[in-house]
Design an enzyme around this catalytic site. Structure first.
Site, PDB file in Angstrom:
ATOM      1  N   ASP A  62      27.119  22.052  20.441  1.00  0.00           N
ATOM      2  CA  ASP A  62      25.481  21.614  20.203  1.00  0.00           C
ATOM      3  C   ASP A  62      24.447  21.993  20.135  1.00  0.00           C
ATOM      4  O   ASP A  62      24.561  23.401  19.548  1.00  0.00           O
ATOM      5  CB  ASP A  62      25.923  20.459  21.654  1.00  0.00           C
ATOM      6  CG  ASP A  62      25.244  19.476  21.159  1.00  0.00           C
ATOM      7  OD1 ASP A  62      23.859  19.545  20.552  1.00  0.00           O
ATOM      8  OD2 ASP A  62      25.885  18.072  21.474  1.00  0.00           O
ATOM      9  N   HIS A  95      19.612  17.838  23.429  1.00  0.00           N
ATOM     10  CA  HIS A  95      20.693  17.359  23.117  1.00  0.00           C
ATOM     11  C   HIS A  95      21.598  17.238  23.791  1.00  0.00           C
ATOM     12  O   HIS A  95      22.992  17.133  24.189  1.00  0.00           O
ATOM     13  CB  HIS A  95      20.858  17.476  21.600  1.00  0.00           C
ATOM     14  CG  HIS A  95      21.724  16.244  21.281  1.00  0.00           C
ATOM     15  ND1 HIS A  95      23.109  16.160  20.781  1.00  0.00           N
ATOM     16  CD2 HIS A  95      21.665  14.281  21.432  1.00  0.00           C
ATOM     17  CE1 HIS A  95      24.146  15.723  20.644  1.00  0.00           C
ATOM     18  NE2 HIS A  95      23.246  14.421  20.865  1.00  0.00           N
ATOM     19  N   VAL A 114      21.160  12.337  37.457  1.00  0.00           N
ATOM     20  CA  VAL A 114      22.026  11.675  36.293  1.00  0.00           C
ATOM     21  C   VAL A 114      23.016  11.989  37.237  1.00  0.00           C
ATOM     22  O   VAL A 114      24.281  13.376  37.186  1.00  0.00           O
ATOM     23  CB  VAL A 114      21.729  11.823  35.074  1.00  0.00           C
ATOM     24  CG1 VAL A 114      22.760  11.698  34.541  1.00  0.00           C
ATOM     25  CG2 VAL A 114      20.812  11.493  34.750  1.00  0.00           C
ATOM     26  N   ALA A 198      34.793  14.025  12.884  1.00  0.00           N
ATOM     27  CA  ALA A 198      35.292  12.883  13.067  1.00  0.00           C
ATOM     28  C   ALA A 198      36.258  12.370  12.061  1.00  0.00           C
ATOM     29  O   ALA A 198      37.641  11.821  12.679  1.00  0.00           O
ATOM     30  CB  ALA A 198      34.222  12.119  13.544  1.00  0.00           C
ATOM     31  N   SER A 252      26.796  10.055  19.710  1.00  0.00           N
ATOM     32  CA  SER A 252      26.632  11.451  20.528  1.00  0.00           C
ATOM     33  C   SER A 252      26.970  10.750  21.891  1.00  0.00           C
ATOM     34  O   SER A 252      27.697  11.480  22.503  1.00  0.00           O
ATOM     35  CB  SER A 252      25.624  12.222  20.529  1.00  0.00           C
ATOM     36  OG  SER A 252      25.189  12.492  18.943  1.00  0.00           O
TER      37      SER A 252
END
Length: 467
Positions: A62, A95, A114, A198, A252
């Site tokens: 990423d 990201h 988180v 993908a 994502s």
């Protein structure tokens, strides 16, 4: 594959300035955790009573990962940046940190920050671009495989037909040969065409759903989608503007959750192959009522919505090594990991990924021909013996009972080995028609009229992302 950036900051909402970790009051800090609707959705305490992903390395190819963020400190390994600029550990774009936090986030302090789905796992950060700004994903895949990753997270979406990029196709096959599962997002422009990577054979493609298990309108779809997972209104760690958290929508996020679930399964069942891990995720998925009248597979949902606890606890036979993943081409079979029970030669249950025939094995060798010739001679002798004996005595009574092998009545035809799946057989992997998606993603203009807007837990202002 022409890589397009899978995150767009579009000027809507993240956490307000009051939520900066340096001086966040308790109520505001709780707001971060409370806004993670996926925590009760997945029932994290129940999932973690079975597995936290301990010992599994998840590569995140990423924008790099900020290992100094307090919600993921200690969970990020030294990574790799093909560009040489150090982006793997000092990213200029949040990201990659967002995705890492959804996988291994452990929060900080007392109930703040988180939480990821697999906090026992480790993230291996890999920057996705070369020094010239080109696509380094194929190189990153091979580096991840060579440095201990068992799952590779590709929260990326690009333009490209399956097998159109030889380097990418070969890298995916390299991962398959080394028993590494690749998970990638279906794309964020709502087209009936799954994005690259993908759509590559051997990759687990994932779409996005909201908290009601309704498919996100911008989630790309097609028969290559095998699963969906939460991807709407997702709170993650990573600096958006002046804040240390973001909220956004996209495949994502659903990819990161699926990669984390794969880490949970790999920790719980270390002898399963990558394909068998994918098989557990697929066969344990929740079947949403909105999916094609309840019929699965569905081009939007695949085989359903990710259910990590069921993937860890359901009685699901291991099946074939390849599982539901499309076969990679031009590569030798990957051996089953140590401890995996083989199938004793049952043609419906291959022990490893199918072996593609190379130019060197298109003909039969001399040893094989000799064996065939000897078998033919033996067969003639046996026929003569049987014929002679049949003249000397009456015909024997045929043996009773069921044959020791063969398909049982009523079983469906399966496209890969193992026990018949609980749902319909896996679809044939095919390229899709239509025009390739445009570069980039259109700005978020709100949800379609049939869906109400999502409530913003952070008030007005800030940024939101579609990733």
């Amino acid at each position: 594959m022409t890589l397009t950036k899978a995150v767009r900051l579009l000027g809507a909402t993240t956490l307000t300035g009051a939520l900066l970790l340096s001086a966040a009051p308790t109520a505001s800090a709780d707001q971060v955790r409370d806004a993670q609707w996926t925590n009760p959705y997945f029932d994290l305490d129940k999932v973690w009573s079975v597995s936290k992903g301990d010992g599994v390395v998840v590569a995140v190819i990423d924008t790099g990962v900020d290992a100094s963020h307090p919600d993921i400190t200690g969970s990020v390994l030294p990574g790799y940046d093909p560009s040489g600029s150090g982006q793997d550990k000092q990213p200029s774009d949040p990201h990659g940190t967002n995705m890492a936090s959804l996988i291994v986030g452990h929060g900080h302090g007392s109930g703040t920050g988180v939480l990821g789905l697999a906090p026992g796992a480790k993230v291996l950060p890999i920057y996705r671009e070369t020094a010239a700004g080109g696509d380094a994903i194929p190189e990153g895949i091979k580096w991840a495989v060579d440095h201990g990753a068992k799952v590779i997270n590709l929260s990326q979406a690009g333009v490209g037909e399956p097998k159109s990029d030889a380097e990418l196709t070969e890298a995916v096959a390299y991962a398959a040969r080394h028993d590494v599962l690749i998970v990638a997002g279906a794309g964020n422009d709502g087209r009936g065409k799954v994005a690259s990577p993908a759509n590559e054979p051997g990759v687990l493609a994932v779409g996005a759903t909201d908290k009601s298990d309704v498919v996100w309108p911008k989630s790309n779809y097609g028969s290559q989608v095998l699963l969906t997972a939460p991807g709407v209104g997702i709170v993650s760690a990573g600096s958006c503007g002046s804040n240390q958290y973001c909220i956004g929508d996209g495949t994502s996020d659903s990819t990161a959750f699926t990669s984390a679930a794969a880490a949970l399964v790999r920790a719980k069942f270390p002898n399963l192959t990558a394909g068998q891990v994918a098989d557990r995720l697929v066969k344990s998925a929740k079947a949403p009522t909105a999916a094609n009248g309840g019929k699965l597979p569905d081009p939007h949902y695949g085989y359903g919505v990710l259910s990590p606890y069921d993937a860890l606890t359901k009685d699901i036979p291991a099946g074939s090594a390849q599982g539901p993943l499309a076969a990679t081409s031009g590569d030798e079979a990957a051996p089953a990991p140590s401890g995996v029970a083989t199938t004793g030669g049952d043609p419906e249950q291959p022990d490893a990924l199918p072996q593609a025939r190379s130019s060197s094995d298109s003909g039969l060798g001399a040893g094989v021909l000799a064996a065939v010739g000897a078998g033919a001679v033996l067969l003639v002798v046996l026929i003569v013996v049987v014929a002679v004996r049949s003249r000397r005595r009456p015909n024997p009574v045929p043996p009773q009972g069921q044959p020791p092998y063969g398909a049982q009545p009523g079983w469906p035809q399966l496209p890969y080995g193992g026990q018949p799946p609980q749902q319909q057989g896996y679809p044939q992997q095919q390229p899709y028609g239509g025009q390739p998606p445009q570069q980039g993603y259109p700005p978020q203009q709100g949800y379609p009229p049939q869906q109400g807007p999502y409530q913003n837990p952070y008030g007005q202002g800030g940024n939101q992302s579609q990733r």
